[in-house]
Design a protein around this motif. Structure first.
Motif, short mmCIF file in Angstrom:
data_model
loop_
_atom_site.label_atom_id
_atom_site.label_comp_id
_atom_site.label_asym_id
_atom_site.label_seq_id
_atom_site.Cartn_x
_atom_site.Cartn_y
_atom_site.Cartn_z
N ILE A 144 97.66 55.79 94.91
CA ILE A 144 96.47 55.41 95.52
C ILE A 144 97.76 56.64 97.28
CG2 ILE A 144 95.47 54.38 97.22
CD1 ILE A 144 95.15 52.19 95.34
N ILE A 145 97.16 57.21 97.27
CA ILE A 145 97.73 58.29 98.42
C ILE A 145 96.26 58.33 99.24
CG2 ILE A 145 98.42 60.46 99.01
CD1 ILE A 145 99.20 60.99 96.42
N ILE A 146 96.53 57.84 100.46
CA ILE A 146 95.60 58.17 102.08
C ILE A 146 96.24 59.17 103.14
CG2 ILE A 146 94.37 56.66 104.20
CD1 ILE A 146 94.79 54.59 100.89
N GLU A 147 96.02 59.84 103.20
CA GLU A 147 96.70 60.82 104.32
C GLU A 147 95.54 61.49 105.20
OE1 GLU A 147 97.21 63.70 101.28
OE2 GLU A 147 99.34 64.07 101.31
N GLY A 148 96.23 61.31 106.36
CA GLY A 148 95.46 61.08 107.90
C GLY A 148 93.76 61.01 107.40
N VAL A 149 93.37 59.14 107.29
CA VAL A 149 91.69 59.24 107.43
C VAL A 149 91.38 58.39 108.24
CG1 VAL A 149 90.85 57.34 106.56
CG2 VAL A 149 92.12 58.92 104.48
N GLN A 150 90.10 59.44 108.54
CA GLN A 150 89.10 58.92 109.58
C GLN A 150 87.92 58.55 109.49
OE1 GLN A 150 90.13 60.82 113.73
NE2 GLN A 150 87.51 60.32 114.16
N LYS A 151 87.60 57.58 109.97
CA LYS A 151 86.03 57.27 109.01
C LYS A 151 85.05 56.64 110.60
CE LYS A 151 82.39 56.93 106.86
NZ LYS A 151 82.12 57.92 106.15
N THR A 152 84.46 56.97 111.11
CA THR A 152 83.56 57.08 111.72
C THR A 152 81.73 56.73 111.98
OG1 THR A 152 85.12 58.49 113.35
CG2 THR A 152 82.64 57.73 114.51
N TYR A 153 81.30 55.64 112.17
CA TYR A 153 80.23 55.19 112.01
C TYR A 153 79.77 55.22 113.18
CZ TYR A 153 81.91 52.86 108.24
OH TYR A 153 82.76 51.91 106.71
N ASP A 197 93.57 58.36 111.89
CA ASP A 197 94.42 58.28 111.21
C ASP A 197 95.57 57.49 110.31
OD1 ASP A 197 96.06 60.95 110.70
OD2 ASP A 197 97.25 60.24 112.96
N VAL A 198 94.69 56.99 109.14
CA VAL A 198 96.24 55.84 108.22
C VAL A 198 96.66 57.00 107.26
CG1 VAL A 198 95.54 53.59 107.11
CG2 VAL A 198 94.19 53.86 109.17
N THR A 199 97.70 56.63 106.93
CA THR A 199 98.37 57.35 106.26
C THR A 199 98.81 55.70 105.17
OG1 THR A 199 98.26 59.15 107.07
CG2 THR A 199 99.58 58.88 105.64
N LEU A 200 98.97 56.38 103.86
CA LEU A 200 99.81 55.10 102.83
C LEU A 200 100.00 55.72 102.24
CD1 LEU A 200 98.03 52.66 101.58
CD2 LEU A 200 97.36 52.37 104.29
N THR A 201 100.61 55.13 100.87
CA THR A 201 101.09 55.51 99.45
C THR A 201 101.59 53.87 98.92
OG1 THR A 201 101.88 57.35 99.96
CG2 THR A 201 102.16 56.90 98.17
N VAL A 202 100.70 53.85 98.04
CA VAL A 202 100.65 53.28 96.86
C VAL A 202 101.07 53.64 95.46
CG1 VAL A 202 99.11 50.62 95.92
CG2 VAL A 202 98.43 51.54 98.30
N HIS A 203 102.10 52.84 94.95
CA HIS A 203 102.98 52.76 93.65
C HIS A 203 101.94 52.13 92.41
CE1 HIS A 203 105.04 54.85 96.80
NE2 HIS A 203 105.52 55.56 95.70
N GLU A 204 102.49 52.46 91.56
CA GLU A 204 102.55 51.83 90.44
C GLU A 204 103.17 49.92 90.55
OE1 GLU A 204 103.45 53.49 86.47
OE2 GLU A 204 102.27 55.47 87.17
#
Length: 248
Positions: A12-21, A51-58
């Motif tokens: 899983i790769i999450i890069e600079g994610v933003q979500k607004t409701y 601005d959430v960023t993280l990486t999840v590995h196998e």
């Protein structure tokens, strides 16, 4: 590139994610019209993730923790593909099986048997795979004689048991779990936890949202802490729990 123990490939790769409701304050066109005449706001914006960023590995078992309203469930839904980010991007590699909401993906007018085939197909299983694992799925779910009953007559616990049984019997690479196991009774929760441990031992990737810090301390090797939509800690579970308790 060949995978090595020193450099596992990302799942899983999450890069600079933003979500607004957008939160609406009126229930009808008339209310909205009157509010505009009176120059009152008819809606407000709420940033669930910023601005959430993280990486999840196998093979990683990740606990996503934070107090209510921190953005945990939103992030899990972005990873599952249920939601799309307003900014940034989310990428996954492999087959994703998600338990995001109780009964999600179930058709109320279909029986448990029919919903097993429907949900398993949604998760990417061929009919031959489902046929081969059907008895095992039903046995794990403990639905028994209710397997041919329409699921609209199921309790929330029955929903959870059947949904979890389907998800964990797919050829998954990534398992997403959002607190739904809290609905089942204690013996079934322990059976689910044991199955999750088995999947983690087999090298599957786990991404779980829960308030059960004792359970995730046993299963997870990494904790992600969110506060008001921002990532404030990413590291070992004991330190993650300490960061959570100090983030109020």
């Amino acid at each position: 590139m060949r995978k090595t123990s020193e450099s596992p490939l990302p799942r899983i790769i999450i890069e600079g994610v933003q979500k607004t409701y957008t939160l609406r304050h009126s229930n009808s066109f008339k209310e909205s019209f009157v509010a505009r005449l009176r120059r009152k706001r008819t809606s407000t914006s709420f940033t669930a993730l910023n601005d959430v960023t993280l990486t999840v590995h196998e093979g990683e078992a990740i606990a996503l923790i934070g107090y209510n309203g921190s953005g945990k469930s939103t992030l899990l839904k972005l990873v599952s593909g249920v939601l799309r980010p307003d900014a940034g991007r989310v990428r996954t590699r492999g087959r994703v099986a998600g338990l995001i909401e109780v009964g999600a993906g179930f058709h109320p007018d279909l029986s448990g048997r029919e919903n097993v085939y429907l949900n398993a197909a949604i998760l990417g299983m061929a009919k031959e795979e489902i046929d081969a694992r059907f008895d095992e799925i039903v046995a794990f779910s403990e639905i028994g004689e209710f397997i041919d009953t329409e699921v609209k007559h199921y309790s929330s616990g029955m929903f959870v048991r059947l949904a979890f049984a389907v998800a964990i019997h797919t050829e998954l690479d990534i398992l997403l779990v959002d607190e739904v196991l809290a609905v089942g009774d204690a013996p079934f929760r322990e059976k689910c936890n044991a199955k999750i441990r088995e999947l983690v031992s087999a090298g599957k990737t786990l991404f779980i949202v829960t308030h059960d810090l004792g359970m995730v301390s046993e299963i997870c090797n990494r904790g992600i802490v969110l506060r008001q939509g921002e990532l404030i800690f990413d590291g070992a579970m004991p330190e993650a729990i300490a960061a959570l308790k100090g983030s109020r």
